[in-house]
Design an enzyme around this catalytic site. Structure first.
Site, PDB file in Angstrom:
ATOM      1  N   GLU A  45     -51.502  39.841  -1.653  1.00  0.00           N
ATOM      2  CA  GLU A  45     -52.705  39.472  -2.397  1.00  0.00           C
ATOM      3  C   GLU A  45     -53.971  39.780  -1.606  1.00  0.00           C
ATOM      4  OE1 GLU A  45     -53.186  38.469  -5.493  1.00  0.00           O
ATOM      5  OE2 GLU A  45     -51.041  38.590  -5.937  1.00  0.00           O
ATOM      6  N   CYS A 196     -54.109  47.930 -21.518  1.00  0.00           N
ATOM      7  CA  CYS A 196     -55.433  47.541 -22.004  1.00  0.00           C
ATOM      8  C   CYS A 196     -56.493  47.762 -20.934  1.00  0.00           C
ATOM      9  CB  CYS A 196     -55.414  46.071 -22.454  1.00  0.00           C
ATOM     10  SG  CYS A 196     -56.780  45.615 -23.541  1.00  0.00           S
ATOM     11  N   CYS A 202     -52.895  51.748 -26.174  1.00  0.00           N
ATOM     12  CA  CYS A 202     -52.155  50.800 -27.020  1.00  0.00           C
ATOM     13  C   CYS A 202     -50.785  51.317 -27.423  1.00  0.00           C
ATOM     14  CB  CYS A 202     -52.962  50.483 -28.270  1.00  0.00           C
ATOM     15  SG  CYS A 202     -54.698  50.128 -27.975  1.00  0.00           S
TER      16      CYS A 202
END
Length: 305
Positions: A45, A196, A202
């Protein structure tokens, strides 16, 4: 913004299941997604904050090869950790210092036991709300709904959530199934990163929320970080292309079989049903591309020769 942007209870479970199934069927493989070790997840992270994920993979593996455990990192010389960070071009060397300090806190202040809740993880040096929630989610399945730029973009487009942090937090929390932060947060971030993005994909990415998505229905793919609407996604031109593609390898196709290939929300008697499809096919007929005729009492469409 009204309170009804979250799908109704009758649809909510379908929305949740569609996303999780999409993610579990096919997602990008990153090594930190295969571990629940909080140390390994924290390292990933912190590295990912300023570095593209593809580049993080090698740096993460090299870091853990050199300092495999939180104890190893805590006992390391801080200058060596900073030098590694610089050599790997991970940006902002102070993050290396914070990571080293956080390792020391785990060993000295927490006796080697990791906090499991986001609020408690924020006690670690350099760990803000987002990183704390990520570690809580992916290591302990005890996080809150993640809300980053990608998730905001998804919620704004799919459910018409207004550009307001409190609204994003509220909707994200209501959508996430209780006690499933690990898979849910991975899945919704993957949706924002793969299907997205600023330029949406899509259909190419098989977005699982197309049948509910306001943007997919209207063709308006603006978002807080996308001020200019893409000209093709969701347009009538795109729908015409879907008709031609669907008919390209078939002699003819019944309208009710063709409709779902053009719109995922196609319903024969609905707003976007047979009448809507007939109008679209009429345009293609005028252009000399498609013919509509009756065969055995059924309306079918075919490409003109």
């Amino acid at each position: 913004m009204s309170e009804d942007v979250v799908p109704a209870d009758s649809e909510l479970e379908a929305v949740r299941s569609a996303l999780v199934e999409w993610y579990e069927t096919d997602h990008r493989e990153f090594p930190w997604r295969r571990t629940t070790d909080p140390y390994e997840i924290l390292v990933s992270e912190v590295m990912s904050q300023q570095t593209q994920l593809d580049r993080v993979v090698d740096a993460w593996a090299a870091f853990l090869d050199r300092w495999p455990t939180v104890d190893d990192l805590a006992s390391a010389d801080r200058s060596e950790v900073v030098a590694f960070w610089s050599d790997q071009r991970l940006g902002y060397n102070n993050r290396a210092r914070y990571l080293h300090e956080a390792a020391g806190q785990i060993v000295d202040e927490f006796d080697g036991e990791w906090p499991e809740r986001p609020a408690d993880l924020e006690a670690l040096m350099g760990v803000g709300p987002y990183t704390a929630n990520a570690v809580a989610s992916f290591a302990f399945d005890a996080g809150d709904a993640v809300v980053d730029t990608n998730v905001k973009r998804v919620l704004y487009r799919a459910f018409g959530v207004e550009d307001d942090d409190e609204e994003f937090d509220r909707v994200a929390s209501e959508l996430m199934p209780a006690g499933e932060s690990r898979v849910w947060n991975n899945a919704i971030m993957e949706l924002g990163g793969v299907a997205c993005g600023k330029t949406p994909k899509c259909d190419a990415a098989g977005c699982p929320w197309r049948r509910w998505c306001h943007a997919y229905e209207t063709g308006d793919f603006t978002a807080p970080d996308v001020p200019t609407q893409p000209s093709f996604e969701g347009s009538r031109r795109q729908k015409r292309g879907r008709v031609v593609a669907a008919l390209s390898d078939r002699e003819a196709m019944p309208l009710d079989e063709l409709g779902p290939k053009v719109r995922v929300d196609y319903a024969p008697d609905g707003e976007h049903g047979r009448e809507w499809l007939r109008e679209l096919l009429a345009d293609l007929d005028d252009d000399g591309l498609v013919a509509v005729e009756r065969r055995d009492g059924e309306e079918v469409a075919r490409l003109r020769e």
